[in-house]
Design a protein around this motif. Structure first.
Motif, PDB file in Angstrom:
ATOM      1  N   LEU A   6      37.278  58.340  40.738  1.00 43.98           N
ATOM      2  CA  LEU A   6      37.184  58.219  41.893  1.00 43.98           C
ATOM      3  C   LEU A   6      35.954  57.254  42.323  1.00 43.98           C
ATOM      4  O   LEU A   6      35.121  57.052  41.559  1.00 43.98           O
ATOM      5  N   GLN A   7      36.331  56.485  43.290  1.00 45.64           N
ATOM      6  CA  GLN A   7      35.329  55.350  43.736  1.00 45.64           C
ATOM      7  C   GLN A   7      34.860  55.769  45.085  1.00 45.64           C
ATOM      8  O   GLN A   7      35.785  56.014  46.072  1.00 45.64           O
ATOM      9  N   SER A   8      33.638  55.680  45.319  1.00 47.51           N
ATOM     10  CA  SER A   8      33.106  56.056  46.894  1.00 47.51           C
ATOM     11  C   SER A   8      32.991  54.752  47.113  1.00 47.51           C
ATOM     12  O   SER A   8      32.650  53.494  46.690  1.00 47.51           O
ATOM     13  N   HIS A   9      32.989  54.504  48.762  1.00 49.56           N
ATOM     14  CA  HIS A   9      32.660  53.320  49.420  1.00 49.56           C
ATOM     15  C   HIS A   9      31.240  53.381  50.026  1.00 49.56           C
ATOM     16  O   HIS A   9      30.545  54.464  49.937  1.00 49.56           O
ATOM     17  N   GLY A  10      30.855  52.153  50.297  1.00 46.36           N
ATOM     18  CA  GLY A  10      29.473  52.055  50.834  1.00 46.36           C
ATOM     19  C   GLY A  10      28.483  51.861  49.905  1.00 46.36           C
ATOM     20  O   GLY A  10      28.686  51.485  48.736  1.00 46.36           O
ATOM     21  N   LEU A 174      41.995  51.959  54.248  1.00 48.50           N
ATOM     22  CA  LEU A 174      42.423  50.786  53.609  1.00 48.50           C
ATOM     23  C   LEU A 174      41.767  50.513  52.400  1.00 48.50           C
ATOM     24  O   LEU A 174      42.176  50.094  51.239  1.00 48.50           O
ATOM     25  N   HIS A 175      40.500  50.736  52.583  1.00 45.37           N
ATOM     26  CA  HIS A 175      39.376  50.596  51.356  1.00 45.37           C
ATOM     27  C   HIS A 175      39.806  51.688  50.409  1.00 45.37           C
ATOM     28  O   HIS A 175      39.966  51.288  49.099  1.00 45.37           O
ATOM     29  N   GLU A 176      40.064  52.885  50.710  1.00 51.30           N
ATOM     30  CA  GLU A 176      40.108  53.883  49.618  1.00 51.30           C
ATOM     31  C   GLU A 176      41.591  53.645  48.881  1.00 51.30           C
ATOM     32  O   GLU A 176      41.640  54.167  47.673  1.00 51.30           O
ATOM     33  N   MET A 177      42.760  53.379  49.810  1.00 50.22           N
ATOM     34  CA  MET A 177      43.982  52.902  48.920  1.00 50.22           C
ATOM     35  C   MET A 177      43.697  51.941  48.107  1.00 50.22           C
ATOM     36  O   MET A 177      44.529  51.740  47.208  1.00 50.22           O
ATOM     37  N   GLY A 178      42.753  50.859  48.321  1.00 49.77           N
ATOM     38  CA  GLY A 178      42.552  49.796  47.548  1.00 49.77           C
ATOM     39  C   GLY A 178      42.314  50.332  46.163  1.00 49.77           C
ATOM     40  O   GLY A 178      42.890  49.976  45.050  1.00 49.77           O
ATOM     41  N   HIS A 179      40.988  51.481  46.125  1.00 51.99           N
ATOM     42  CA  HIS A 179      40.828  51.915  44.931  1.00 51.99           C
ATOM     43  C   HIS A 179      42.170  52.395  44.050  1.00 51.99           C
ATOM     44  O   HIS A 179      42.380  52.771  42.966  1.00 51.99           O
ATOM     45  N   ALA A 180      42.772  53.248  45.054  1.00 52.97           N
ATOM     46  CA  ALA A 180      43.871  53.759  44.424  1.00 52.97           C
ATOM     47  C   ALA A 180      45.072  52.914  43.892  1.00 52.97           C
ATOM     48  O   ALA A 180      45.872  53.376  42.908  1.00 52.97           O
ATOM     49  N   TYR A 236      33.819  48.156  40.967  1.00 50.03           N
ATOM     50  CA  TYR A 236      35.199  48.386  41.487  1.00 50.03           C
ATOM     51  C   TYR A 236      35.007  48.119  42.949  1.00 50.03           C
ATOM     52  O   TYR A 236      35.945  48.423  43.876  1.00 50.03           O
ATOM     53  N   HIS A 237      34.028  47.118  43.225  1.00 53.06           N
ATOM     54  CA  HIS A 237      33.886  46.665  44.582  1.00 53.06           C
ATOM     55  C   HIS A 237      33.459  45.248  44.560  1.00 53.06           C
ATOM     56  O   HIS A 237      33.049  44.847  43.467  1.00 53.06           O
ATOM     57  N   ILE A 238      33.533  44.646  45.754  1.00 51.57           N
ATOM     58  CA  ILE A 238      33.075  43.111  45.678  1.00 51.57           C
ATOM     59  C   ILE A 238      32.102  42.914  46.471  1.00 51.57           C
ATOM     60  O   ILE A 238      31.710  43.417  47.620  1.00 51.57           O
TER      61      ILE A 238
HETATM   62 ZN   LIG Z   1      34.956  52.226  47.381  1.00 50.38          ZN
END
Ligand SMILES: [Zn+2]
Length: 318
Positions: A6-10, A174-180, A236-238
């Protein structure tokens, strides 16, 4: 597998392992979003798991917003599929996190087994590597959902005036779907070192250089004009707050901030990165050639069932 997929955002860089509790109930809903015509048709089945009914007023909106996010990504990906998404309401994350629940073996490369996200594999190839289980898992903090997120009156059109003091929920999904779909893996910080003889399609496209990790896929480099800076401390983020990658803070896959009052969209760079990661992508149809999107919402109601432990994405290699 001890690491989470799992990846968190922010700013949160937590890799989260979800500790289960006995569920009392969950609400399931189905969202059907179809794009007619020559392009991909994606439908979504979204389940909101909210044992303590912490965000009971938001289920319909979460279902529609997750569906909108998936449909949006679906414009860029070749294939038809029904994607099942489980949104788990939990304070184990500060904001939100997302991942494919399964990985698909892609190839062997220099002794490394390379895996791609099960969700993209299903869309591209029509093969569901984890069968009837959810394809995507999104973790959502209840306070974040209630107090911070703004739910668009039309998450597909995204035209309404949005408040300046809220974070756009479509952007978050959209962001979480990008991780998926692709932005995920097992590379460790700070240098992306692999924990074993396996890697994700992201991992094999990154390289450590001069104190930072970079995404080095050819298509992404062509769009960005060089290797793409991965967020310091948030793989996993830019993008970064200052210095290299500070020009990426408006990208939906940035790992630094979501500005309030701002809508984020899948970028050409995101699509190029996905293509570098083996996702088969397509040109987005011009708006005037897009046929009317059909949209239906059906609440399946409360169900009880035997739930198993929520776990990080299962590895086919284990
Ligand atoms: Zn994220």
């Amino acid at each position: 597998m001890s690491g989470s997929f799992l990846q968190s955002h922010g700013l949160s860089s937590t890799n989260t392992v979800v500790l289960p509790r006995l569920r009392s109930a969950f609400v399931a809903a189905t969202l059907a979003c179809g794009l007619s015509g020559a392009h991909a048709a994606l439908t979504a089945t979204v389940s909101v798991v909210d044992d303590n009914h912490l965000i009971a007023g938001l289920y319909d909106q979460i279902v529609s917003h997750v569906g909108a996010a998936l449909t949006n990504w679906g414009q860029y990906i070749v294939g038809d599929a029904n994607i099942s998404v489980e949104v788990k309401v939990t304070d184990s994350v500060v904001r939100s996190a997302g991942a494919s629940r399964a990985s698909a073996f892609i190839r062997e490369q220099n002794g490394i087994a390379v895996y791609g996200a099960g969700t993209a594999y299903k869309i591209n190839n029509g093969v569901d590597v984890n069968g009837d289980a959810a394809d995507v898992e999104i973790l959502l903090n209840p306070n974040y959902a209630r107090d911070e997120l703004w739910f668009d009156p039309d998450p597909f059109a995204r035209q309404a005036l949005m408040p300046a003091d809220k974070t756009d929920a479509v952007s978050v999904f959209l962001h979480e779907m990008g991780h998926a779909i692709a932005f995920n893996g097992w590379g460790q910080l700070p240098d992306g070192k692999l924990p074993g003889t396996y890697a994700s399609t992201w991992d094999i496209n990154t390289a450590f250089d001069a104190g930072g990790l970079y995404f080095t896929g050819a298509k992404a480099q062509a769009i960005y004009g060089g290797a793409v800076p991965v967020t310091w401390g948030n793989n996993y983020h830019i993008g970064n707050p200052v210095g290299v990658g500070s020009d990426l803070l408006n990208d939906v896959m940035n790992g630094v901030v979501f500005y309030r009052g701002q809508r984020y969209s899948v970028s050409a760079l995101n699509v190029a990165m996905a293509e570098d990661m083996g996702v088969v992508v397509q040109a987005v149809p011009e708006p005037q050639t897009m046929l009317l999107m059909s949209f239906g919402l059906m609440i399946l109601g409360l169900q009880r069932g035997a739930w198993r432990r929520l776990i990080p994405a299962r590895r086919d290699c284990q």
